[in-house]
Motif scaffolding. Structure first.
Motif, PDB file in Angstrom:
ATOM      1  N   PRO A 151       0.826  -1.202   0.000  1.00 26.82           N
ATOM      2  CA  PRO A 151       0.000   0.000   0.000  1.00 26.82           C
ATOM      3  C   PRO A 151       0.861   1.253   0.000  1.00 26.82           C
ATOM      4  O   PRO A 151       1.907   1.306   0.652  1.00 26.82           O
ATOM      5  CB  PRO A 151      -0.805  -0.130   1.300  1.00 26.82           C
ATOM      6  N   ALA A 152       0.433   2.275  -0.742  1.00 25.10           N
ATOM      7  CA  ALA A 152       1.198   3.514  -0.817  1.00 25.10           C
ATOM      8  C   ALA A 152       1.384   4.102   0.572  1.00 25.10           C
ATOM      9  O   ALA A 152       0.458   4.150   1.375  1.00 25.10           O
ATOM     10  CB  ALA A 152       0.467   4.513  -1.718  1.00 25.10           C
ATOM     11  N   GLY A 153       2.625   4.519   0.849  1.00 21.83           N
ATOM     12  CA  GLY A 153       2.905   5.151   2.131  1.00 21.83           C
ATOM     13  C   GLY A 153       3.334   4.188   3.224  1.00 21.83           C
ATOM     14  O   GLY A 153       3.552   4.612   4.370  1.00 21.83           O
ATOM     15  N   THR A 154       3.485   2.904   2.900  1.00 19.24           N
ATOM     16  CA  THR A 154       3.888   1.923   3.918  1.00 19.24           C
ATOM     17  C   THR A 154       5.255   2.287   4.491  1.00 19.24           C
ATOM     18  O   THR A 154       6.238   2.410   3.760  1.00 19.24           O
ATOM     19  CB  THR A 154       3.938   0.506   3.323  1.00 19.24           C
ATOM     20  N   LEU A 172       1.685  -0.327   7.907  1.00 14.72           N
ATOM     21  CA  LEU A 172       1.350   0.902   8.623  1.00 14.72           C
ATOM     22  C   LEU A 172       2.118   2.066   8.013  1.00 14.72           C
ATOM     23  O   LEU A 172       3.255   1.909   7.555  1.00 14.72           O
ATOM     24  CB  LEU A 172       1.716   0.770  10.101  1.00 14.72           C
ATOM     25  N   ASP A 173       1.500   3.252   8.038  1.00 13.22           N
ATOM     26  CA  ASP A 173       2.206   4.430   7.549  1.00 13.22           C
ATOM     27  C   ASP A 173       2.799   5.217   8.709  1.00 13.22           C
ATOM     28  O   ASP A 173       2.511   4.961   9.887  1.00 13.22           O
ATOM     29  CB  ASP A 173       1.322   5.309   6.664  1.00 13.22           C
ATOM     30  N   GLY A 356      -3.290  -1.788   5.051  1.00 12.50           N
ATOM     31  CA  GLY A 356      -3.701  -3.044   4.446  1.00 12.50           C
ATOM     32  C   GLY A 356      -2.751  -4.142   4.864  1.00 12.50           C
ATOM     33  O   GLY A 356      -1.813  -3.917   5.628  1.00 12.50           O
ATOM     34  N   TYR A 357      -3.005  -5.337   4.363  1.00  8.43           N
ATOM     35  CA  TYR A 357      -2.116  -6.471   4.614  1.00  8.43           C
ATOM     36  C   TYR A 357      -1.265  -6.727   3.378  1.00  8.43           C
ATOM     37  O   TYR A 357      -1.694  -6.478   2.248  1.00  8.43           O
ATOM     38  CB  TYR A 357      -2.916  -7.735   4.924  1.00  8.43           C
ATOM     39  N   CYS A 366      -9.833  -2.456   5.653  1.00  6.09           N
ATOM     40  CA  CYS A 366      -9.330  -1.125   5.977  1.00  6.09           C
ATOM     41  C   CYS A 366     -10.441  -0.094   5.932  1.00  6.09           C
ATOM     42  O   CYS A 366     -10.354   0.936   5.260  1.00  6.09           O
ATOM     43  CB  CYS A 366      -8.206  -0.746   5.024  1.00  6.09           C
ATOM     44  N   ALA A 367     -11.528  -0.394   6.610  1.00 10.74           N
ATOM     45  CA  ALA A 367     -12.638   0.538   6.707  1.00 10.74           C
ATOM     46  C   ALA A 367     -12.279   1.627   7.706  1.00 10.74           C
ATOM     47  O   ALA A 367     -11.248   1.575   8.379  1.00 10.74           O
ATOM     48  CB  ALA A 367     -13.890  -0.208   7.149  1.00 10.74           C
TER      49      ALA A 367
END
Length: 510
Positions: A151-154, A172-173, A356-357, A366-367
């Motif tokens: 995911p972008a920003g991980t 996680l970001d 996300g995973y 990821c709500a």
């Protein structure tokens, strides 16, 4: 990153300018780094990591200032980091490398790590060594067959505690990590005079945040010694004398413990060890904590505060504050957190959820509010209580829902019962696997269960119990590294004995 929160890197730069000679990190013996030293070390390591062309960096190291420097340098590069715990099996480590797409690993045990890589057929393209802090690290550039689409920003990928052979990678970001860090900074009243001793590995997300980021945000000192010097050996071995010596010698004001480590600390002091004189905040979490143990700690004057969190929410969600501790609860939600409950009582958390995973392109979980899988409630004062794991609840043959954690917690409040695992799915009554306390005899266990049953509704009572063949532990795969019961494994071992109990005709159906 949310501009209202100062980043850990900005805080380091500020303290390096304002208090350059203040000790930021302390390691083995006389190894220390001032805030000025740390800022320089981060920049130098950033340069080295940049030359390695890392896509995803694996850190396979014991606790040390070097671990912190590498982590912070990667943060400055916006390079995703995967802590690789030494308590992971070789299979789990190999899975994490493939799953996250790690192409560069820094290790302080290269021979061991290369043996593992060779075992799983992973090719090393290049190898070099350099000094970070006072530790020689080996940089291994891997022939990575897989480039994961993270995911972008991980910023960090933390793997679950290893309840299966292939644990999930939680992405996680930096913003989520920073929000939790600042909330802990506020609730724990972290201050420049603090000295935080990391007993847990920095490869665990909780220690990474509470033991490194929070002290540095406060301008305090993080004491990062090898596991053997704080009493830990492997995933579960503990030398209590060494742990007590580390707490005293480091002049630790804060630390984080699992319930098992807290029990060891309390028992040691009850047995004659001196209470560490400088402690002002001991956080405990990772698994349910017995109120009896917390009361024993309170009786000794230990400043112990239970909390609650999960990796998917960037670690801590709730924590008992030092100014208003309520034993039995997991505290109040941290300032950045919002909680609501589903219709069946599941705790839903908003505030610092995962991106996300790894390997999950849908990331449907990821709500806005993350479903924790825990059942709980607030009391009238806003303290959060955890009553069960949603997936662990079982339904008796009479259609009654039973939360085994609730019954187990009541059982382990007895001074004669050390551990308990309760089962009763589709059965008329419940059976417990019991690990008695040291020197407890069966009659004392019988008496305790009878007394506890009087306070429980009939469907939750324990009608029969089975003496455990050995304590639940990570070594026998019946306990996770952070103290949670592995129910399936316990059930598998004792299934025959449980079935025999239900075949006996001399016990009435409740």
């Amino acid at each position: 990153m949310n501009s209202q929160y100062q980043s850990t890197l900005t805080a380091i730069a500020q303290f390096a300018a304002e208090s350059p000679n203040k000790i930021a990190l302390q390691g083995r013996a006389t190894e220390t780094l001032t805030y000025a030293d740390l800022a320089v070390s981060i920049e130098l390591t950033r340069y080295r990591l940049n030359r390695a062309n890392a896509n995803v960096l694996g850190i396979a190291m014991d606790n040390s200032p070097a671990w912190a420097i590498v982590d912070l340098a990667a943060m400055q590069l916006n390079l995703p980091v995967v802590p690789l715990p030494y308590f992971f099996s070789a299979e789990q480590t190999a899975h994490a490398i493939d799953d996250a797409g790690i192409n560069v690993v820094l290790s302080d045990q290269p021979i061991l790590f290369k043996q593992m890589l060779d075992l799983y057929g992973k090719k090393i393209l290049q190898e070099k060594q350099y000094l970070i802090g006072d530790k020689v690290l080996t940089e291994l550039i891997l022939d990575s067959e897989k480039v994961s689409e993270l995911p972008a920003g991980t910023a960090k990928i933390t793997y679950t505690s290893g309840t299966t052979g292939k644990p999930k990678g939680v992405c996680l970001d930096a913003a989520a990590l920073n929000r939790v860090s600042h909330s802990l900074l506020e609730v724990t009243k972290a201050r420049p005079t603090d000295r935080h001793l990391s007993i847990l590995p920095l490869s665990t997300l909780l220690e990474n945040i509470a033991g490194l980021y929070v002290p540095l945000l406060a301008g305090a000192t993080a004491v990062l010694m090898p596991s053997s010097q704080v009493g830990l050996t492997g995933a579960t071995g503990l030398n209590v004398a060494t742990m007590m010596e580390a707490l005293n010698a480091s002049k630790a004001t804060t630390t984080v413990l699992t319930p098992e480590l807290l029990a060891a600390l309390v028992t040691a002091i009850e047995s004659g060890y001196s209470k560490p004189p400088y402690l002002r905040f001991v956080a405990v979490g990772g698994a349910s904590v017995s109120p009896q143990l917390l009361n024993r700690a309170a009786a000794l004057g230990l400043p112990v505060y239970e909390g609650y969190g999960l990796s998917e929410c960037a670690s801590v969600v709730a924590l008992n504050p030092p100014y208003s501790n309520k034993i039995g609860s997991v505290g109040k939600t941290l300032p950045h957190v919002a909680i609501k409950f589903s219709g069946d009582g599941e705790i839903l958390v908003k505030g610092a959820s995962l991106l996300g995973y790894t390997g999950d392109t849908n990331n449907e979980q990821c709500a806005e509010y993350f479903p924790t899988g825990d059942i709980g409630h607030f009391d009238d004062d806003g303290y959060l209580y955890i009553t069960a794991r949603k997936k662990n609840q079982f339904i008796t043959s009479f259609g009654r829902n039973v939360a085994p954690e609730w019954v187990e917690r009541e059982l382990t409040m007895s001074p004669f019962i050390a551990q308990a695992a309760v089962f009763g799915e589709a059965r008329p009554w419940n059976v417990a696997i019991i690990v008695p306390a040291k020197n407890a005899i069966p009659a004392e266990v019988d008496m305790s269960i009878a007394e506890i049953n009087q306070s429980l509704p009939d469907y939750a009572r324990v009608s029969q119990w089975i003496l455990a063949e050995a304590p639940f532990s990570p070594q026998n795969n019946q306990l996770t590294s952070n103290g949670r019961i592995r129910r399936i494994n316990i059930l598998q071992q004792y299934q025959q004995k449980i079935d025999e109990k239900y075949k006996e005709q001399s016990y009435a159906v409740l």
